[in-house]
Motif scaffolding. Sequence first.
Motif, short mmCIF file in Angstrom:
data_model
loop_
_atom_site.label_atom_id
_atom_site.label_comp_id
_atom_site.label_asym_id
_atom_site.label_seq_id
_atom_site.Cartn_x
_atom_site.Cartn_y
_atom_site.Cartn_z
N ARG A 4 0.66 -1.18 -0.04
CA ARG A 4 -0.01 0.32 0.48
C ARG A 4 0.70 1.29 -0.09
NH1 ARG A 4 -5.18 0.93 4.79
NH2 ARG A 4 -5.91 2.77 3.31
N THR A 7 1.88 2.11 -3.54
CA THR A 7 0.92 2.20 -4.22
C THR A 7 0.83 4.12 -4.50
OG1 THR A 7 -1.03 1.35 -2.97
CG2 THR A 7 -0.29 0.27 -4.82
N SER A 11 1.14 6.87 -7.06
CA SER A 11 0.30 8.22 -7.11
C SER A 11 0.62 9.47 -6.94
CB SER A 11 -1.05 8.49 -6.08
OG SER A 11 -1.60 7.07 -5.76
N THR A 119 2.54 -0.08 -12.97
CA THR A 119 0.77 -0.14 -12.27
C THR A 119 0.05 -1.84 -12.61
OG1 THR A 119 0.76 1.88 -13.18
CG2 THR A 119 -1.65 0.65 -12.16
N VAL A 123 -0.73 -3.68 -8.60
CA VAL A 123 -2.19 -4.01 -8.01
C VAL A 123 -2.88 -5.47 -9.17
CG1 VAL A 123 -2.50 -2.14 -7.14
CG2 VAL A 123 -2.75 -2.30 -10.04
N TYR A 128 -6.38 -3.41 -11.88
CA TYR A 128 -5.74 -2.13 -13.03
C TYR A 128 -7.15 -1.21 -13.09
CZ TYR A 128 -3.03 -0.82 -17.06
OH TYR A 128 -1.99 -0.48 -17.40
N GLN A 131 -6.57 1.46 -10.41
CA GLN A 131 -5.61 1.85 -10.28
C GLN A 131 -5.23 3.49 -11.04
OE1 GLN A 131 -3.67 1.75 -6.87
NE2 GLN A 131 -2.18 3.75 -7.87
N ARG A 134 -6.51 6.86 -10.00
CA ARG A 134 -5.78 7.14 -9.10
C ARG A 134 -4.47 8.04 -10.19
NH1 ARG A 134 -6.45 7.30 -4.31
NH2 ARG A 134 -4.12 6.77 -3.67
N ASN A 135 -4.19 6.88 -10.98
CA ASN A 135 -3.32 7.84 -11.95
C ASN A 135 -3.93 8.92 -12.59
OD1 ASN A 135 -1.77 4.91 -10.45
ND2 ASN A 135 -1.48 4.67 -12.44
#
Length: 416
Positions: A4, A7, A11, A119, A123, A128, A131, A134-135
Amino acid sequence: MARRRSTRALSAVNFFLADVRDGLGPFLGIFLVGQGWAPDTIGYVMTVGGLAGMLATTPLGALADATRHKRALIAACAVAVMVATLALLAVPSFWLTASSQVATGIAAAAIGPAIASLTLGLVGQAGYARQLGRNEAFNHGGNLAAAALAGGFGYVFGVTAVFVIMAVMAVGSLAALAFIRPQDVDYQSARGLESGADAAGPAPISVLLTCLPLQVVAATLLLFHFGNAAMLPLLGQAIAAKGGADPSAYTAATVVIAQLTMIPMALLASRLAGTRGYWLVLLLALLALPVRGLIAGLWQSPYALVPVQILDGVGAGLLGVATPGLAAQILRGTGHANIGLGVVLTCQGLGAALSPALAGFLAARFGYGVAFLALAGVALAALALWVIASGSIRAAIGATPGQGQRSAQPEVASEA
């Protein structure tokens, strides 16, 4: 918990890379207009950089699949963009500017597949879409922050401030990369394989080029970016040529409006992709572009930037999630997800590279209004292609992992 943390660092990487991967973006045109460059010459220089990125994207997608040093690849690209852009500031000659755009284009071409691969490795396919949203949200947030700073400092200190802000963002991306732990990355998942699967061999380019769903995605995005890429730089050049407002502040405003829209659109795209599929996400993006071009072409006013850039935010926010997501689903299980993305981005880059040259030519000879309307016409062609080919795409991305793998094979593509 450790993954986490990685990830979250991813970001942050997307936040800082937002300004880096685009180089100067629309501020390049503003800077060069201030140096006395003509619109068509600016378009040609931007085209050179786009073409360099286009030619490099597919092999760099293969590199993203193959290398385990994904963080180092991204870091090298950030440094290259920073050095090339600062060199342009020091010596804004034609050949150095062209060389700077070539370096920036190649680095940007590597960043896209490398981020997508990282990515996927963190994940997997299951996480995917979320995320990706979020990306893209953090990416647009980074663009928003950089544009706001560029507008403020550009108004006070001139367009030179944009160069300094870009360098600071590059350093920030390097710091964020250091917090992604290599042991958190599943390198099989990162290339589109299921976790623990045997490594795939080298991807024959003929397989990728004869996969019909991938071809449709690539052709659609080529047309989309042919119509889209020049619109924002053209807006900045038009206002700079008229002298109706401070060009740095105006260009920053165009970016801020678009990025404010892109953030919620990226989050919406990840939700839609998970519930309705990527086909609808891309369709909605395609619908926004023709309307954007018509408004820009028919309403010759600085106030047109509000609806024009809101529509840009809608299209770009949705597209940033749809493009890697479509490539990953179509080639799921093949182990070649990122070279497939590279093929798509190569065609996308071709459209983006040609767009400034066409727009600059039309603006110099017939005016900015004609240039915007021509770009809107290209966008309509992209929309038509996507709707006509909907059956093939829906079949490919609606498949199970095993079926998705078979859809990448030439014989299945030819039957579709």
